[in-house]
Scaffold this motif. Structure first.
Motif, PDB file in Angstrom:
ATOM      1  N   TYR A   1       0.847  -1.201   0.000  1.00 35.72           N
ATOM      2  CA  TYR A   1       0.000   0.000   0.000  1.00 35.72           C
ATOM      3  C   TYR A   1       0.879   1.247   0.000  1.00 35.72           C
ATOM      4  CZ  TYR A   1      -4.378  -2.526   0.909  1.00 35.72           C
ATOM      5  OH  TYR A   1      -5.486  -3.334   0.799  1.00 35.72           O
ATOM      6  N   ASP A   2       1.768   1.325   0.984  1.00 33.82           N
ATOM      7  CA  ASP A   2       2.660   2.481   1.106  1.00 33.82           C
ATOM      8  C   ASP A   2       3.667   2.170   2.204  1.00 33.82           C
ATOM      9  OD1 ASP A   2       3.970   4.852   1.468  1.00 33.82           O
ATOM     10  OD2 ASP A   2       2.183   6.088   1.706  1.00 33.82           O
ATOM     11  N   TYR A   3       4.854   1.725   1.808  1.00 34.52           N
ATOM     12  CA  TYR A   3       5.837   1.358   2.823  1.00 34.52           C
ATOM     13  C   TYR A   3       6.407   2.581   3.534  1.00 34.52           C
ATOM     14  CZ  TYR A   3       9.523   2.473  -0.626  1.00 34.52           C
ATOM     15  OH  TYR A   3      10.331   3.105  -1.539  1.00 34.52           O
TER      16      TYR A   3
ATOM     17  N   ALA B   1      -4.878   5.863   2.281  1.00 29.78           N
ATOM     18  CA  ALA B   1      -3.453   6.151   2.479  1.00 29.78           C
ATOM     19  C   ALA B   1      -2.590   5.549   1.374  1.00 29.78           C
ATOM     20  CB  ALA B   1      -3.004   5.604   3.832  1.00 29.78           C
ATOM     21  N   ALA B   2      -3.155   4.691   0.553  1.00 31.60           N
ATOM     22  CA  ALA B   2      -2.372   3.897  -0.390  1.00 31.60           C
ATOM     23  C   ALA B   2      -1.829   4.737  -1.541  1.00 31.60           C
ATOM     24  CB  ALA B   2      -3.222   2.758  -0.944  1.00 31.60           C
ATOM     25  N   THR B   3      -0.817   4.151  -2.218  1.00 28.34           N
ATOM     26  CA  THR B   3      -0.190   4.811  -3.364  1.00 28.34           C
ATOM     27  C   THR B   3      -0.378   4.034  -4.662  1.00 28.34           C
ATOM     28  OG1 THR B   3       1.925   3.705  -2.949  1.00 28.34           O
ATOM     29  CG2 THR B   3       1.566   5.831  -1.882  1.00 28.34           C
ATOM     30  N   PHE B   4      -1.216   3.001  -4.641  1.00 26.87           N
ATOM     31  CA  PHE B   4      -1.446   2.292  -5.897  1.00 26.87           C
ATOM     32  C   PHE B   4      -2.295   3.159  -6.833  1.00 26.87           C
ATOM     33  CE2 PHE B   4      -4.307   0.268  -2.660  1.00 26.87           C
ATOM     34  CZ  PHE B   4      -5.513   0.821  -3.064  1.00 26.87           C
TER      35      PHE B   4
ATOM     36  N   ASP C   1      -3.381   8.640  -1.740  1.00 30.70           N
ATOM     37  CA  ASP C   1      -2.076   8.850  -1.097  1.00 30.70           C
ATOM     38  C   ASP C   1      -2.146   9.893   0.008  1.00 30.70           C
ATOM     39  OD1 ASP C   1       0.590   8.689  -0.459  1.00 30.70           O
ATOM     40  OD2 ASP C   1       1.294   9.860  -2.169  1.00 30.70           O
ATOM     41  N   HIS C   2      -3.144   9.779   0.882  1.00 33.21           N
ATOM     42  CA  HIS C   2      -3.170  10.615   2.083  1.00 33.21           C
ATOM     43  C   HIS C   2      -2.146  10.088   3.083  1.00 33.21           C
ATOM     44  CE1 HIS C   2      -6.638  12.754   0.744  1.00 33.21           C
ATOM     45  NE2 HIS C   2      -7.505  11.782   0.947  1.00 33.21           N
TER      46      HIS C   2
END
Length: 524
Positions: free
Chosen positions: A256-258, A335-338, A343-344
Motif C-alpha cells: 500500500y505504502d511502505y 493512504a495507499a499509493t497504488f 495517497d493521504h
C-alpha cells in the motif's frame, strides 16, 4: 469474535457522533495540500539521516563491524520492521562501505555471502524449503536456527495460510506484492531463525520497489524458529499466531505504502492481532503505554524507543467495533499509493474515512470518552486500564461549582470526573456543563458520559456554538454514579515533512490549545 458493543450503547454512539454540525478539522487547506505534495522531497533521506538509519538497524539486529548483540526482552516493541523500512528508504543516500553494510542488513537469511553484517544463516548451513498454499518456508537443519521438527514447520505454514485467509480473503486487504523469483519463485517467503535470544518475535523487510511506484515494495518475513516458552513465557503456538498476524500485515502494508507514518503502521498491525488471534490477548501488554493510560499524549506520537504506537491499537478497535472491521481497510485504501488511490498520510486518511460518520472530532471525542470507562465501552474492556481524569470533583449542596482551564495537544484529550455528593440525593438535581473551546478550525470537541446506577449509561456529544458549548444532565446521587466530561483537540493541521515524530513527519500547528470547563449542580 465478540467485537460489537451492546445494541443500546452502539445506537447511542451512532446518534451522538452523527450531527452535521460537527466540524472536520483536517489538513485540507491549500497550504497543507502543498506540503503533502512535497512528500517526495520531504521523505528523501539526507546522508546523515541515512547513516543514522543504518546504525539503528544494525544496533537492533545486533550486527555491524564493531557492534555486539544487544539483549532485549520480548516485551520490548518490535522495532525491527520499521528500522528495516527506514533503512530501505535511506538506501539511495548511502554509498560505498555504508551501502554495502545496508544491503547486508536488508539481505535475506539465505543470502549468506551477501549478508556479511546482516541476519543471515551461517555460511555453511544447508537450507531447506517447503511450500504450501501462499507461502514458502525456509529453514536450516542444524544449529541454533533450526526449528524443532517437521511438526512445527507444518504448524507455521498452516498458521501463515490461515493469516492470509483472514487478512486477504476475508478482510479484503491486497496481498503483498510478488517478489519475482526471489526465494525460488514468486510465492511469499518466510524464514525461520532464532530471534528470541535477541528479544524479538519476528520482522518483515521491504525489498524491491514496484517499477513505476515509488512507495510500494515486495518483501519477506523472518519469524522465530520455535517461540520457546523459556524465551517468550507464553505458549509457542500463541506467540506464533500473534506474530504471524502482525508481521504479515506489515508485508501487506508495504504494498500500500511502505513509507507510511510509523504510528499508523504499528497500531493497525497490533489491532489486526485481535482479528486473527482474539483469545491470545498478547497486545494488552502495550495498553499502559497508549492513550488509555495517557490520554494527553497525541494519538499519532511515535517514539523509536517506546511503546505508545503499539498501545494505541484500541483506537482502531473502537472504529471497527462501531463501524465494522473493514473501516480500517478503508483508511488504508485512502493512504495507499497504488493507481487511483489518494495517497493521504495517516491522519488525513483517517479523517477522510470518518467523514461519513460525522467527522474525526466527534469520533475522537467518543473514543476518548469511551476510554474513561473501557468496561462499558469495549467487549474486553474490563481487562483494560482506564484513562485517568485530569480533574476529579465531588459536588454537594454547599459546594456546587467548580471550574478548570486545561491545555490540550493535537489528537489528545483531558477529562474531568464529576461525582454527586450525598447531599444531592433528590431527583431534581441537575448538572450544567459549560465549555469554552478554541476556534473551530482546530477541531475541538466535548463528550459527556453519564454512568447511572440502575440504567444504561448516557453518551452525548456536546453541540458547540462558535467557541462555546453547554449541556445539562441529571445529577441525583440516587441515580447517577458519575459524569465524565472529555475535552478533545482533534486538530490534524501540520507543517509536514520537517522530520518530526508525528503524522507526515510534521510539526503540529495546534498543540497546547486552551479549554475552559465549568460545572454547576442545581435544582430544576
Amino acid at each position: 469474535m465478540r467485537r460489537t458493543l451492546a445494541a443500546a450503547v452502539a445506537a447511542g454512539l451512532a446518534l451522538s457522533i452523527a450531527p452535521a454540525s460537527v466540524l472536520h478539522a483536517s489538513s485540507s487547506s491549500a497550504e497543507d495540500r502543498a506540503a503533502t505534495s512535497g512528500r517526495e522531497a520531504g521523505q528523501a533521506a539526507r546522508p546523515e539521516a541515512a547513516l543514522a538509519a543504518l546504525t539503528r538497524a544494525e544496533q537492533l539486529l545486533g550486527t555491524g563491524p564493531s557492534l555486539t548483540a544487544r539483549r532485549r526482552t520480548p516485551l520490548d516493541p518490535d522495532e525491527v520492521t520499521l528500522a528495516l523500512r527506514d533503512l530501505f528508504v535511506a538506501l539511495p543516500a548511502l554509498e560505498g562501505e555504508e551501502r554495502k553494510r545496508a544491503n547486508g542488513v536488508l539481505a535475506r537469511p539465505t543470502d549468506n555471502a551477501d549478508d556479511p553484517y546482516g541476519d543471515g544463516y551461517p555460511a555453511k548451513a544447508k537450507t531447506r524449503r517447503q511450500c504450501e498454499g501462499h507461502f514458502c518456508l525456509h529453514w536450516v537443519r542444524e544449529g541454533k536456527d533450526a526449528p524443532p521438527g517437521a511438526g512445527w514447520r507444518k504448524k507455521t505454514l498452516q498458521t501463515m495460510n490461515q493469516v492470509w485467509k483472514r487478512e486477504v480473503d476475508q478482510l479484503g486487504y491486497r496481498p503483498p506484492l510478488k517478489d519475482g523469483r526471489r526465494g525460488g519463485d514468486s510465492t511469499f517467503d518466510v524464514y525461520l531463525k532464532d530471534l528470541g535470544s535477541r528479544g524479538f518475535y519476528g520482522y518483515c523487510a521491504p525489498e524491491r520497489r514496484k517499477p513505476g511506484s515509488k512507495w510500494r515494495a515486495s518483501g519477506y518475513c523472518v519469524l522465530d524458529n520455535d517461540f520457546s516458552r523459556e524465551q517468550y513465557h507464553a505458549r509457542p503456538i500463541e506467540a506464533l499466531r500473534v506474530t504471524a498476524a502482525h508481521e504479515f500485515f506489515h508485508a501487506i502494508q508495504f504494498g500500500y505504502d511502505y513509507g507510511e507514518d510509523p504510528w499508523f503502521m504499528e497500531a493497525t498491525a497490533t489491532w489486526i492481532e485481535e482479528r486473527f488471534a482474539d483469545g491470545v490477548n498478547d497486545n494488552r501488554q502495550y495498553l499502559p503505554f497508549g492513550q488509555l493510560a495517557d490520554p494527553a499524549t497525541p494519538l499519532d506520537t511515535h517514539r523509536e524507543s517506546g511503546f505508545n504506537q503499539y498501545g494505541n491499537w484500541p483506537f482502531f478497535e473502537f472504529l471497527s467495533s462501531h463501524f465494522g472491521p473493514k473501516i480500517v481497510r478503508t483508511i488504508w485504501n485512502k493512504a495507499a499509493t497504488f493507481p487511483g488511490a489518494p495517497d493521504h498520510y495517516s491522519v488525513d486518511a483517517v479523517a477522510a474515512a470518518l467523514g461519513r460518520y460525522g467527522g474525526l472530532p466527534g469520533v475522537l471525542a467518543a473514543y476518548s470518552g469511551a476510554n474513561t470507562a473501557p468496561a462499558l465501552s469495549y467487549a474486553e474492556g474490563r481487562h483494560w486500564p482506564k484513562a485517568p481524569p485530569a480533574r476529579r470533583w465531588t459536588l454537594g449542596s454547599g459546594n456546587a461549582r467548580r471550574a478548570a482551564r486545561v491545555t490540550i495537544d493535537h489528537l489528545a484529550a483531558r477529562s474531568a470526573l464529576v461525582l454527586p455528593g450525598e447531599t444531592l440525593g433528590g431527583r431534581r438535581w441537575r448538572l450544567r456543563i459549560d465549555v469554552d473551546v478554541p476556534v473551530a478550525r482546530t477541531g475541538p470537541a466535548v463528550y459527556v458520559l453519564v454512568q447511572r446506577r440502575n440504567a444504561a449509561p448516557i453518551r452525548r456529544l456536546v453541540r458547540l456554538e462558535g467557541r462555546q458549548g453547554r449541556t445539562t444532565v441529571g445529577f441525583s446521587a440516587r441515580e447517577v454514579r458519575s459524569v465524565t466530561v472529555t475535552l478533545v483537540n482533534a486538530s490534524t493541521r501540520y507543517r509536514c515533512w520537517v522530520k518530526a515524530r508525528f503524522s507526515c513527519q510534521g510539526e503540529p500547528r495546534d498543540d497546547g490549545r486552551p479549554f475552559r470547563l465549568r460545572v454547576r449542580a442545581f435544582k430544576r
